[in-house]
Structure formats: structure tokens, C-alpha cells
Design an enzyme around this catalytic site. Structure first.
Site, PDB file in Angstrom:
ATOM      1  N   HIS A  13      11.220  29.748 -73.278  1.00 19.76           N
ATOM      2  CA  HIS A  13      10.705  30.944 -72.578  1.00 19.76           C
ATOM      3  C   HIS A  13       9.198  31.122 -72.675  1.00 19.76           C
ATOM      4  O   HIS A  13       8.643  32.013 -72.031  1.00 19.76           O
ATOM      5  CB  HIS A  13      11.452  32.210 -73.011  1.00 19.76           C
ATOM      6  N   GLY A  40      12.932  28.916 -80.348  1.00 14.40           N
ATOM      7  CA  GLY A  40      11.950  28.518 -81.359  1.00 14.40           C
ATOM      8  C   GLY A  40      12.339  28.957 -82.766  1.00 14.40           C
ATOM      9  O   GLY A  40      12.188  28.209 -83.727  1.00 14.40           O
ATOM     10  N   CYS A  98       6.345  40.299 -82.408  1.00 19.76           N
ATOM     11  CA  CYS A  98       7.123  40.886 -83.498  1.00 19.76           C
ATOM     12  C   CYS A  98       6.329  41.941 -84.237  1.00 19.76           C
ATOM     13  O   CYS A  98       6.885  42.888 -84.762  1.00 19.76           O
ATOM     14  CB  CYS A  98       7.544  39.810 -84.480  1.00 19.76           C
ATOM     15  N   SER A 119      10.437  25.894 -77.543  1.00 22.14           N
ATOM     16  CA  SER A 119      11.184  27.003 -76.973  1.00 22.14           C
ATOM     17  C   SER A 119      10.915  27.051 -75.472  1.00 22.14           C
ATOM     18  O   SER A 119       9.792  26.805 -75.028  1.00 22.14           O
ATOM     19  CB  SER A 119      10.734  28.319 -77.626  1.00 22.14           C
ATOM     20  N   THR A 163      29.294  25.660 -78.082  1.00 22.27           N
ATOM     21  CA  THR A 163      29.304  25.187 -76.692  1.00 22.27           C
ATOM     22  C   THR A 163      27.885  25.170 -76.139  1.00 22.27           C
ATOM     23  O   THR A 163      27.125  26.121 -76.316  1.00 22.27           O
ATOM     24  CB  THR A 163      30.184  26.115 -75.825  1.00 22.27           C
ATOM     25  N   ASN A 197      -0.086  31.158 -82.148  1.00 20.92           N
ATOM     26  CA  ASN A 197       0.311  32.041 -81.056  1.00 20.92           C
ATOM     27  C   ASN A 197      -0.551  33.292 -80.931  1.00 20.92           C
ATOM     28  O   ASN A 197      -0.496  33.985 -79.924  1.00 20.92           O
ATOM     29  CB  ASN A 197       1.777  32.448 -81.211  1.00 20.92           C
ATOM     30  N   GLN A 228       4.005  27.088 -78.882  1.00 16.35           N
ATOM     31  CA  GLN A 228       2.916  27.505 -77.983  1.00 16.35           C
ATOM     32  C   GLN A 228       2.140  26.315 -77.437  1.00 16.35           C
ATOM     33  O   GLN A 228       1.463  26.434 -76.420  1.00 16.35           O
ATOM     34  CB  GLN A 228       1.938  28.439 -78.707  1.00 16.35           C
TER      35      GLN A 228
HETATM   36  C1  LIG Z   1       7.656  32.596 -79.650  1.00 19.50           C
HETATM   37  C2  LIG Z   1       7.424  31.720 -80.819  1.00 19.50           C
HETATM   38  C3  LIG Z   1       8.470  31.351 -81.676  1.00 19.50           C
HETATM   39  C4  LIG Z   1       9.867  31.903 -81.516  1.00 19.50           C
HETATM   40  O1  LIG Z   1      10.516  31.362 -80.404  1.00 19.50           O
HETATM   41  P1  LIG Z   1      11.784  32.134 -79.805  1.00 19.50           P
HETATM   42  O2  LIG Z   1      12.288  31.183 -78.767  1.00 19.50           O
HETATM   43  O3  LIG Z   1      11.270  33.411 -79.229  1.00 19.50           O
HETATM   44  O4  LIG Z   1      12.748  32.339 -80.919  1.00 19.50           O
HETATM   45  C5  LIG Z   1       8.196  30.520 -82.731  1.00 19.50           C
HETATM   46  N1  LIG Z   1       6.961  30.042 -82.927  1.00 19.50           N
HETATM   47  C6  LIG Z   1       5.932  30.356 -82.130  1.00 19.50           C
HETATM   48  C7  LIG Z   1       4.595  29.780 -82.398  1.00 19.50           C
HETATM   49  C8  LIG Z   1       6.130  31.225 -81.060  1.00 19.50           C
HETATM   50  O5  LIG Z   1       5.094  31.552 -80.281  1.00 19.50           O
END
Ligand SMILES: *Cc1c(COP(=O)(O)O)cnc(C)c1O
Length: 381
Positions: free
Chosen positions: A201, A71, A327, A199, A237, A151, A179
Site C-alpha cells: 500500500h 510491512g 502511528c 508492503s 489461505t 519513512n 518505503q
Molecule cells: C508503512 C511502513 C511499515 C508498515 O507496513 P504496513 O503494510 O502498513 O504494515 C513498515 N515499515 C515502514 C518503513 C513503513 O513505512
């Protein structure tokens, strides 16, 4: 002791089907997609298959999908990638005060490099106003970047209306939908949005992989230089296992959207009901929007007790929650999101974010409410 994970908005466990798919790719499809031999061709087929699959699920063309390292990189690429091509100096960008730091800190960096940025405020429920954005538009505005769903408090923004406004003025529109994927209906072709960040994860995929969807015709300069991958928009890559796992995670998230939402709503209601029962309606307040919200994120303040005290006590009971975004929770800074919502001091200092996942149960919610009840009683003495 029970162990209950309620911090899925920070990161979520990899789904077994995702892990299985990744294992298969790592052990048997380990070629480099740029190589010309059979291993390379096989890898290339795999990447292209995953790209087609994700594109179909997100409602974009396969060539609109740029794989990134997550993300944060997608947000950076969206903002710098469009601004740099247009020339940074003297350009104007509109964002909101409640964006993820991947957007906010990128915008602050833009300012250092000669751009002008307006951070539009939000109301006490965390929503931006389209009129406020309209008022912020100037002759030199080239990009609006507003997140789909927040988030920390879960508030969903009027994305369609903002996109229509932007396009009526010839301004590009980016949304961070990290999110929102797996919680809100997402279709890149049905919304007036030029750039979308995703993203893996946050949706039971692996960390370190994500995508930026760039609508055809949107100018974008690369941030990374090297090979010709991703149609020269992102050299390096391909993260084969990550991409394959991401595809599986998107499939599970999009195809299971209705069940997921129903599950999150049930968890949310059970926790709120449990708290009413354990500590009484007056001992807590839900932060966020009562109508436009993502059900997997529940931000609650317990004005009698500070965020860090409650988090620590919950952790001792095996319950993992958060103060805000991952964070900011390492430090004990007050969340910029809650601050932007102008909540009262004791609400600001006592906010906890519970974020739910597929594996959580209503029993866990009842247990969590009970534990909060016990902790509050103990601390009142
Ligand atoms: C977690 C998150 C990100 C960052 O994504 P990563 O894959 O952890 O770098 C960006 N924006 C929002 C709203 C998020 O919740």
C-alpha cells in the site's frame, strides 16, 4: 476548496490498473489455491504467476518470497522468525533508533523475552554509521536490522556496507525496504541482505498485503501455524486479489522507477522553491540527509509554528500532510526519529512530513507553498 493529498508515506491510492486486476481476480478467480478442482488449480496458477513476476522484478527466486499481510508482519516475521529458530535467550540484535515501530516494538518485545538489543544512534541527518554498528557487534550478535530508507525524513542508509559487515561476521541482515521500493533501486540478489520487508500500500497497491524475501539458506521459523502455504513459512489461505494487485503495483513501481524519481524530485524542488519565495529561506529548515535521501519524502520544520497548529490549518485548506509516521501522528508525541537526530526543541516541535505520490502536480506544490505563506502571515499577526 482544493483537496491535496501529501501523505503517501502513510498510504497511497490504489492505481487503476491494480484495482482492475484485483477486481478481475475477486470476481473470476475466486478459488482456494489449495483446492484440487479446476478452480483451485486456476487460483494456484495465478498465485504462482504473481510470485514469479514479483520475484523477477525484485531480483529474488520465487521460493524466497513469502507473502504476508504487509510491512508490519514482514518485519515481525523477519525478526522473530530468525531469532526464535536460533533460541532467543542470550542472543544479541542490533537495530537503529529510527526504525519503524514494526521493528522497534518487535525488538522491545525481544528484550522482554531474554534477548539483548542495541539501538545504534544516528547523526543529525538521520544516518547510522557503519563504524558504530561494527563497534556494537558482540560474540552473541545474530541479527542486524536496519531500514533501507526512513519513512519520516527519507534518509537512506548504507545498506550495502552494513550487509558486508554483517556477513563478514556471520551475522544475518534484515532491512525494512517498505518505503524504498518504488523510490530506490532494489535488487535482492545484488545486495548482501538476507531478509527484505515490503508492503503493497505504499506503492499504489492494496492495504493488507506485503512480502518478506528470505534468501535461500536463511533459517526462519513460522509465526502462524495452519496450512502448508508459503512453504510452511506463513499459513493461511492466500490473499489472491491482494497478491495479484501487489504484483501489478510492484511492476509499475519497478518499471517506472526513473520517471517516479524524476517526478518526486520535481515536486520536492517546486515545494522548496515555493516556500523560499513565500516565506523566505530563514523561515523553514529541511530535515534529513542532503545527499542520501528518498525524494518522495520531504520533512520540513517551520520553527515559528507548532506541528499541530500548521497541520490543522493545512487540513482546513484541504491539504493533508503528517507530523511523522502515521502511528505517532494520532497522538501528538514527538517523533522518535527526529528525537534520535537530536534536533533543537523548536525544530522538533514544528516538523511536518510531506510525502508525494504519482498523482501530485507541481501546481499543487505551488498552491501548498502559498497556503503555508498565508497561514504563517495570519498567525504572526
Ligand atoms: C508503512 C511502513 C511499515 C508498515 O507496513 P504496513 O503494510 O502498513 O504494515 C513498515 N515499515 C515502514 C518503513 C513503513 O513505512
Amino acid at each position: 476548496m482544493k483537496s491535496i493529498y501529501l501523505d503517501h508515506a502513510a498510504s497511497s491510492p490504489v492505481h487503476p490498473e491494480v484495482a482492475e486486476e484485483m477486481m478481475r481476480v475477486m470476481t473470476s478467480q475466486y478459488g482456494n489455491a489449495s483446492s484440487v478442482h479446476s478452480y483451485g488449480r486456476e487460483a494456484k496458477r495465478k498465485v504462482s504467476g504473481s510470485r514469479d513476476e514479483i520475484a523477477a522484478l525484485l531480483g529474488c527466486f520465487p521460493d524466497e518470497l513469502v507473502f504476508t499481510a504487509g510491512g508490519t508482519e514482514s518485519d515481525n516475521l523477519a525478526i522473530f522468525g530468525t531469532l526464535e529458530g536460533l533460541g532467543l535467550q542470550g542472543k544479541h540484535v542490533i537495530t537503529s533508533a529510527i526504525e519503524h515501530h514494526a521493528v522497534l516494538h518487535t525488538c522491545e518485545e525481544l528484550e522482554k523475552r531474554g534477548c539483548e538489543v542495541t539501538y545504534v544512534p544516528v547523526d543529525s541527518e538521520g544516518r547510522v554509521s557503519v563504524e558504530e554498528i561494527a563497534r556494537a557487534i558482540q560474540g552473541n550478535t545474530v541479527l542486524i536490522t536496519i531500514m533501507f530508507g526512513n519513512n519520516e525524513v527519507g534518509t537512506v542508509q548504507p545498506i550495502r556496507e552494513i550487509g558486508e559487515l554483517a556477513h563478514s561476521k556471520g551475522i544475518l541482515f534484515h532491512t525494512d525496504a517498505v518505503q524504498a521500493l518504488g523510490s530506490e533501486f532494489i535488487s535482492c540478489k545484488e545486495f548482501p541482505v538476507d531478509l527484505w520487508s515490503f508492503s503493497a500500500h505504499k506503492i499504489n497497491g492494496p492495504q493488507g498485503i506485503g512480502a518478506l524475501v528470505v534468501k535461500r539458506g536463511t533459517p526462519l521459523s513460522p509465526r502462524l501455524f495452519g496450512g502448508l502455504q508459503e512453504k510452511k513459512r506463513r499459513a493461511g489461505t492466500e490473499n489472491m486479489a491482494g497478491i495479484a494487485g501487489f504484483a501489478k503495483a510492484v511492476q509499475l513501481a519497478v518499471q517506472g522507477l526513473d520517471e517516479r524519481r524524476a517526478h518526486y524530485i520535481k515536486l520536492r524542488e517546486t515545494l522548496i522553491e515555493g516556500l523560499r519565495h513565500e516565506i523566505g529561506q530563514d523561515a523553514f529548515v529541511v530535515n534529513g540527509h542532503p545527499e542520501f535521501y528518498m525524494p518522495q519524502i520531504l520533512n520540513i520544520s517551520f520553527p515559528e509554528i507548532s506541528t499541530e497548529t500548521l497541520l490543522m490549518n493545512l487540513d482546513m485548506e484541504g491539504i493533508a500532510a503528517a507530523s511523522g509516521s502515521a502511528c505517532t501522528s494520532g497522538s501528538l508525541e514527538i517523533s522518535h526519529v527526529l528525537q534520535a537526530m537530536k534536533l533543537s526543541e523548536n525544530v522538533l516541535r514544528s516538523a511536518i512530513r510531506f510525502s508525494f505520490g504519482l498523482g501530485n502536480t507541481t501546481q499543487e506544490m505551488e498552491y501548498t507553498a502559498q497556503k503555508i505563506g498565508t497561514i504563517l502571515k495570519r498567525l504572526r499577526k
